[in-house]
Design an enzyme around this catalytic site. Structure first.
Site, mmCIF file in Angstrom:
data_model
loop_
_atom_site.group_PDB
_atom_site.id
_atom_site.type_symbol
_atom_site.label_atom_id
_atom_site.label_comp_id
_atom_site.label_asym_id
_atom_site.label_seq_id
_atom_site.Cartn_x
_atom_site.Cartn_y
_atom_site.Cartn_z
ATOM 1 N N GLU A 176 -1.488 -9.290 -11.210
ATOM 2 C CA GLU A 176 -1.409 -9.670 -9.685
ATOM 3 C C GLU A 176 -2.181 -8.341 -8.602
ATOM 4 O OE1 GLU A 176 -0.841 -10.570 -7.330
ATOM 5 O OE2 GLU A 176 1.578 -11.920 -7.173
ATOM 6 N N ASP A 177 -2.564 -8.689 -7.435
ATOM 7 C CA ASP A 177 -2.969 -7.113 -6.833
ATOM 8 C C ASP A 177 -1.802 -6.203 -6.708
ATOM 9 O OD1 ASP A 177 -1.684 -8.715 -5.242
ATOM 10 O OD2 ASP A 177 -2.872 -8.487 -3.486
ATOM 11 N N ASP A 188 5.948 -6.632 -4.845
ATOM 12 C CA ASP A 188 6.781 -5.913 -3.344
ATOM 13 C C ASP A 188 8.068 -6.819 -4.228
ATOM 14 O OD1 ASP A 188 7.658 -5.017 -1.209
ATOM 15 O OD2 ASP A 188 6.193 -6.998 0.179
ATOM 16 N N ARG A 239 -9.922 -7.192 2.846
ATOM 17 C CA ARG A 239 -9.727 -7.541 1.414
ATOM 18 C C ARG A 239 -10.999 -6.311 0.515
ATOM 19 N NH1 ARG A 239 -6.851 -10.682 0.010
ATOM 20 N NH2 ARG A 239 -6.537 -13.111 1.217
ATOM 21 N N PHE A 261 2.848 -0.927 4.255
ATOM 22 C CA PHE A 261 1.978 -2.138 3.615
ATOM 23 C C PHE A 261 0.519 -1.772 3.718
ATOM 24 C CE2 PHE A 261 -0.600 -5.780 5.149
ATOM 25 C CZ PHE A 261 0.229 -7.150 4.637
HETATM 26 P P1 IMP Z 1 6.138 -10.038 -3.591
HETATM 27 O O1 IMP Z 1 6.718 -11.832 -3.571
HETATM 28 O O2 IMP Z 1 7.498 -10.054 -2.458
HETATM 29 O O3 IMP Z 1 5.997 -9.532 -4.468
HETATM 30 O O4 IMP Z 1 5.062 -10.128 -2.332
HETATM 31 C C1 IMP Z 1 4.082 -10.453 -3.368
HETATM 32 C C2 IMP Z 1 3.067 -10.566 -2.719
HETATM 33 O O5 IMP Z 1 3.003 -10.175 -1.112
HETATM 34 C C3 IMP Z 1 1.382 -9.638 -3.300
HETATM 35 O O6 IMP Z 1 0.387 -10.487 -3.992
HETATM 36 C C4 IMP Z 1 0.974 -9.708 -2.291
HETATM 37 O O7 IMP Z 1 -0.505 -10.843 -1.657
HETATM 38 C C5 IMP Z 1 1.551 -9.629 -0.784
HETATM 39 N N1 IMP Z 1 1.740 -8.077 -0.300
HETATM 40 C C6 IMP Z 1 2.348 -7.390 -0.559
HETATM 41 N N2 IMP Z 1 2.683 -6.369 -0.351
HETATM 42 C C7 IMP Z 1 1.606 -5.954 0.229
HETATM 43 C C8 IMP Z 1 1.022 -5.318 0.776
HETATM 44 O O8 IMP Z 1 1.651 -3.853 1.159
HETATM 45 N N3 IMP Z 1 -0.388 -5.122 1.578
HETATM 46 C C9 IMP Z 1 -1.124 -6.653 0.947
HETATM 47 N N4 IMP Z 1 0.393 -7.577 0.410
HETATM 48 C C10 IMP Z 1 1.176 -7.075 0.683
HETATM 49 MG MG MG Z 2 -0.972 -11.505 -5.022
#
Ligand code: IMP
Ligand code: MG
Length: 180
Positions: A103-104, A107, A169, A156
């Site tokens: 994963e990148d 959140d 990106r 963010f």
């Molecule tokens: P989660 O399901 O809320 O944990 O969100 C995860 C996904 O949201 C990540 O895999 C990202 O693609 C995107 N994401 C969450 N935070 C950021 C951010 O600060 N910048 C860009 N994408 C984000």
């Molecule tokens: Mg992602």
């Protein structure tokens, strides 16, 4: 012509730090899977983890296969919808395989939790998770993270694969998006 860095704020993690940390993560991951008699499947979560996966895989010495899965949760906003959806499935047969989700960023934790559940239900032999970035303060869904690159504050961020509305990106550093 508009400047390519408009809207970008401070650098949170620079390119050299990212590469150094990836070396450390790769060493730990190598150790974890050492002695396994078959390749680990690196499951890259598109599109954000594309660049992290590309760099990480070249630092690993264990045998690996690479596959992709797409999950959408943001659209054009900067807040997670909280309802991630799997929009493509991997081509490699994942049943019985040792899968490492790449994963990148994590959140809320919803995406990672969904993927872990999906892979477990599919019958993967083992499921582990590596993320480059982790906003641990924002977690609303507990999820086990096996390896994390950097714990970052609730900002963010874009760059190194991460986008805002599909932009940024290609930045080498992870930077804060000013307007967010
Ligand atoms: P989660 O399901 O809320 O944990 O969100 C995860 C996904 O949201 C990540 O895999 C990202 O693609 C995107 N994401 C969450 N935070 C950021 C951010 O600060 N910048 C860009 N994408 C984000
Ligand atoms: Mg992602």
């Amino acid at each position: 012509m508009s400047t390519p860095t408009a809207g970008l704020g401070e650098t949170l993690v620079d390119a050299a730090s990212i590469q150094r940390r990836i070396g450390e993560l790769a060493a730990e991951i190598d150790t974890q899977y050492q002695g396994l008699d078959r390749p680990v499947v690196l499951l890259c979560v598109l599109k954000g983890a594309l660049i992290f996966t590309a760099d990480l895989v070249r630092r690993l010495t264990i045998p690996v296969e690479i596959d992709f899965m797409a999950v959408r949760s943001y659209g054009a906003g900067t807040q997670s919808s909280g309802r991630p959806a799997l929009s493509a499935t991997a081509e490699v047969q994942l049943r019985g395989r040792d899968v490492l989700i790449v994963e990148d960023i994590i959140d809320s934790g919803h995406t990672a939790a969904l993927l872990r559940r999906y892979l477990t239900e599919l019958g993967a032999r083992s499921v582990r998770l590596v993320t480059l970035l982790d906003k641990t303060a924002r977690r609303t869904r507990p999820v086990h993270v096996d390896w994390r690159g950097f714990d970052i504050p609730d900002r963010f961020v874009v760059g190194y694969g991460l986008d805002h509305d599909e932009r940024y990106r290609n930045l080498a550093d992870v930077r804060v998006l000013d307007s967010a």
